[in-house]
Design a protein around this motif. Structure first.
Motif, PDB file in Angstrom:
ATOM      1  N   GLN A 138       0.835  -1.185   0.000  1.00 33.11           N
ATOM      2  CA  GLN A 138       0.000   0.000   0.000  1.00 33.11           C
ATOM      3  C   GLN A 138       0.871   1.237   0.000  1.00 33.11           C
ATOM      4  N   VAL A 139       0.332   2.327  -0.497  1.00 36.58           N
ATOM      5  CA  VAL A 139       1.035   3.605  -0.459  1.00 36.58           C
ATOM      6  C   VAL A 139       0.157   4.635   0.232  1.00 36.58           C
ATOM      7  N   LYS A 140       0.819   5.572   0.916  1.00 36.22           N
ATOM      8  CA  LYS A 140       0.123   6.707   1.502  1.00 36.22           C
ATOM      9  C   LYS A 140       0.464   7.915   0.648  1.00 36.22           C
ATOM     10  N   ALA A 141      -0.561   8.552   0.091  1.00 37.09           N
ATOM     11  CA  ALA A 141      -0.296   9.590  -0.899  1.00 37.09           C
ATOM     12  C   ALA A 141      -1.135  10.841  -0.673  1.00 37.09           C
ATOM     13  N   ARG A 142      -0.620  11.923  -1.257  1.00 37.35           N
ATOM     14  CA  ARG A 142      -1.372  13.166  -1.409  1.00 37.35           C
ATOM     15  C   ARG A 142      -1.434  13.473  -2.896  1.00 37.35           C
ATOM     16  N   HIS A 143      -2.423  14.270  -3.293  1.00 31.83           N
ATOM     17  CA  HIS A 143      -2.447  14.673  -4.694  1.00 31.83           C
ATOM     18  C   HIS A 143      -3.021  16.071  -4.832  1.00 31.83           C
ATOM     19  N   ILE A 144      -2.654  16.693  -5.939  1.00 33.02           N
ATOM     20  CA  ILE A 144      -3.188  17.997  -6.307  1.00 33.02           C
ATOM     21  C   ILE A 144      -3.868  17.818  -7.652  1.00 33.02           C
ATOM     22  N   LEU A 145      -5.148  18.117  -7.709  1.00 32.05           N
ATOM     23  CA  LEU A 145      -5.939  17.963  -8.928  1.00 32.05           C
ATOM     24  C   LEU A 145      -6.236  19.341  -9.516  1.00 32.05           C
ATOM     25  N   VAL A 146      -5.882  19.520 -10.800  1.00 29.07           N
ATOM     26  CA  VAL A 146      -6.150  20.788 -11.490  1.00 29.07           C
ATOM     27  C   VAL A 146      -6.794  20.505 -12.841  1.00 29.07           C
ATOM     28  N   GLU A 147      -7.285  21.589 -13.490  1.00 24.13           N
ATOM     29  CA  GLU A 147      -8.059  21.397 -14.715  1.00 24.13           C
ATOM     30  C   GLU A 147      -7.220  21.180 -15.958  1.00 24.13           C
ATOM     31  N   THR A 148      -5.983  21.709 -15.993  1.00 24.72           N
ATOM     32  CA  THR A 148      -5.183  21.644 -17.220  1.00 24.72           C
ATOM     33  C   THR A 148      -3.790  21.110 -16.942  1.00 24.72           C
ATOM     34  N   GLU A 149      -3.162  20.646 -18.018  1.00 21.93           N
ATOM     35  CA  GLU A 149      -1.789  20.142 -17.901  1.00 21.93           C
ATOM     36  C   GLU A 149      -0.839  21.260 -17.522  1.00 21.93           C
ATOM     37  N   ASP A 150      -1.055  22.449 -18.074  1.00 22.21           N
ATOM     38  CA  ASP A 150      -0.171  23.579 -17.760  1.00 22.21           C
ATOM     39  C   ASP A 150      -0.210  23.921 -16.279  1.00 22.21           C
ATOM     40  N   LYS A 151      -1.397  23.899 -15.690  1.00 24.28           N
ATOM     41  CA  LYS A 151      -1.503  24.176 -14.259  1.00 24.28           C
ATOM     42  C   LYS A 151      -0.774  23.114 -13.436  1.00 24.28           C
ATOM     43  N   ALA A 152      -0.862  21.856 -13.881  1.00 24.19           N
ATOM     44  CA  ALA A 152      -0.169  20.781 -13.181  1.00 24.19           C
ATOM     45  C   ALA A 152       1.352  20.962 -13.288  1.00 24.19           C
ATOM     46  N   LYS A 153       1.822  21.372 -14.468  1.00 26.28           N
ATOM     47  CA  LYS A 153       3.263  21.617 -14.653  1.00 26.28           C
ATOM     48  C   LYS A 153       3.731  22.764 -13.775  1.00 26.28           C
ATOM     49  N   ALA A 154       2.892  23.775 -13.594  1.00 22.99           N
ATOM     50  CA  ALA A 154       3.245  24.898 -12.729  1.00 22.99           C
ATOM     51  C   ALA A 154       3.385  24.440 -11.278  1.00 22.99           C
ATOM     52  N   VAL A 155       2.497  23.537 -10.849  1.00 23.33           N
ATOM     53  CA  VAL A 155       2.583  22.976  -9.497  1.00 23.33           C
ATOM     54  C   VAL A 155       3.897  22.220  -9.326  1.00 23.33           C
ATOM     55  N   ILE A 156       4.246  21.399 -10.324  1.00 26.36           N
ATOM     56  CA  ILE A 156       5.483  20.617 -10.262  1.00 26.36           C
ATOM     57  C   ILE A 156       6.694  21.541 -10.194  1.00 26.36           C
ATOM     58  N   SER A 179      -8.903  20.530   1.120  1.00 22.67           N
ATOM     59  CA  SER A 179      -8.902  21.136   2.458  1.00 22.67           C
ATOM     60  C   SER A 179      -8.017  20.379   3.438  1.00 22.67           C
ATOM     61  N   ASP A 180      -7.720  19.106   3.130  1.00 24.07           N
ATOM     62  CA  ASP A 180      -6.843  18.286   3.976  1.00 24.07           C
ATOM     63  C   ASP A 180      -5.455  18.164   3.357  1.00 24.07           C
ATOM     64  N   GLY A 181      -5.094  19.134   2.526  1.00 22.52           N
ATOM     65  CA  GLY A 181      -3.768  19.121   1.915  1.00 22.52           C
ATOM     66  C   GLY A 181      -3.599  18.032   0.875  1.00 22.52           C
ATOM     67  N   GLY A 182      -4.708  17.582   0.275  1.00 25.71           N
ATOM     68  CA  GLY A 182      -4.633  16.533  -0.741  1.00 25.71           C
ATOM     69  C   GLY A 182      -4.433  15.143  -0.187  1.00 25.71           C
ATOM     70  N   ASN A 183      -4.599  14.973   1.113  1.00 25.91           N
ATOM     71  CA  ASN A 183      -4.324  13.686   1.756  1.00 25.91           C
ATOM     72  C   ASN A 183      -5.326  12.608   1.336  1.00 25.91           C
ATOM     73  N   LEU A 184      -4.812  11.473   0.853  1.00 27.33           N
ATOM     74  CA  LEU A 184      -5.648  10.337   0.451  1.00 27.33           C
ATOM     75  C   LEU A 184      -5.497   9.148   1.396  1.00 27.33           C
ATOM     76  N   GLY A 185      -4.560   9.243   2.331  1.00 28.72           N
ATOM     77  CA  GLY A 185      -4.318   8.130   3.229  1.00 28.72           C
ATOM     78  C   GLY A 185      -3.698   6.947   2.499  1.00 28.72           C
ATOM     79  N   PHE A 186      -3.706   5.798   3.152  1.00 32.18           N
ATOM     80  CA  PHE A 186      -3.171   4.575   2.543  1.00 32.18           C
ATOM     81  C   PHE A 186      -4.211   3.961   1.613  1.00 32.18           C
ATOM     82  N   PHE A 187      -3.755   3.424   0.500  1.00 30.79           N
ATOM     83  CA  PHE A 187      -4.640   2.676  -0.397  1.00 30.79           C
ATOM     84  C   PHE A 187      -3.832   1.599  -1.110  1.00 30.79           C
TER      85      PHE A 187
END
Length: 285
Positions: A138-156, A179-187
């Motif tokens: 299992q992995v414990k992960a966070r994620h940031i979801l945005v509408e466009t690839e450019d916005k995702a590249k800016a985050v990176i 609101s929880d910092g992108g926290n997804l917990g373990f999955f």
């Protein structure tokens, strides 16, 4: 007093309270007679086994009286139906033919599955499943979801400059975990959409995706905070699940073989030819 005929009879069987009943020791003792015809204890036990699974959990002694009542009612109603010659009607014959086919199907499937699915097969499937579960982890992960690839590249780009992942998630993510910092917990595997899962499980602990990950929800940047091995259930915990799984596979394979050996022609509901659908047993061109 509870109704004794179907469909209410099952409810009556479950909630009918019963005390101790003598005669259970004799496996095939007579428990009732209906116009001279015996109802045996084995008949009652067979009726108990035919109940839906949730009703079978009720102790036999508790629903014994209700089961006997149901069998008596069935004998009486069936005898009356024969006196009225209902068994000579075409409707009865059609229904009996349908029931006969259904019973034969269940019997042959049961026989085929017993011949194909062995205890060794279940053990083998458990070993394979346990190995896969242990390896996947299992992995414990966070994620940031945005509408466009450019916005995702800016985050990176901001992350590479030392940006805080959780803070960026709260600021820019459009996902419900923002609101929880992108926290997804373990999955584990199979819990996320395939593209997301594949990217997350490739990452080492502390790493984030340096290429945006696209899913049907948008563009993701993923951070893996921790990894751990999955707990593997015992054989006893998984045995019935695995046996059912193998049985379904064996049943499907059996039916597919029969279809492949048969010549089956399909039609539309109005009886017209169904274009583009090859007969079973024939390969598509």
């Amino acid at each position: 007093m509870f109704p004794r005929l179907a469909p209410a009879v099952l409810l009556a069987l479950v909630i009918t309270a019963a005390g101790s009943h003598p005669g259970f020791a004799a496996e095939d003792s007579v428990v009732a007679t209906v116009n001279g015809h015996d109802i045996l204890l084995s008949d009652v036990r067979a009726a108990h086994r035919r109940l839906p699974q949730q009703y079978q959990q009720v102790p036999f002694e508790t629903i014994f009286t209700g089961l006997v009542d149901s069998l008596i009612d069935t004998r009486l109603a069936a005898a009356d139906a024969r006196r009225r010659n209902l068994h000579q009607q075409q409707e009865f014959k059609d229904q009996m033919a349908r029931i006969e086919n259904q019973v034969l199907q269940r019997m042959v499937l049961s026989k085929t599955i017993k011949e194909v699915v062995s205890d060794a097969d279940v053990r083998s499937r458990y070993k394979k499943s346990a190995k896969e579960r242990a390896a996947s982890g299992q992995v414990k992960a966070r994620h940031i979801l945005v509408e466009t690839e450019d916005k995702a590249k800016a985050v990176i780009a901001d992350l590479k400059k030392g940006g805080d992942f959780a803070a960026l998630a709260r600021e820019r993510s459009t996902g419900p975990s923002a609101s929880d910092g992108g926290n997804l917990g373990f999955f584990g595997r199979g819990q996320m959409v395939p593209a997301f899962e594949a990217a997350a499980f490739k990452l080492k602990k502390g790493a984030f995706t340096e290429t945006p990950v696209k899913t049907q929800f948008g563009w993701h940047v993923i951070l893996v905070e921790d990894r751990k091995k999955s707990e593997v259930p015992s054989f006893e915990d998984l045995e019935q699940f695995l046996r059912n799984e193998l049985s379904r596979e064996a049943g499907t394979a059996y039916i597919n073989r029969l279809r492949g050996e048969a010549k089956i022609t399909r039609f539309n509901a109005d009886g017209s030819p169904l274009e583009g659908a090859p007969s079973a047993g024939q390969k598509k061109p």
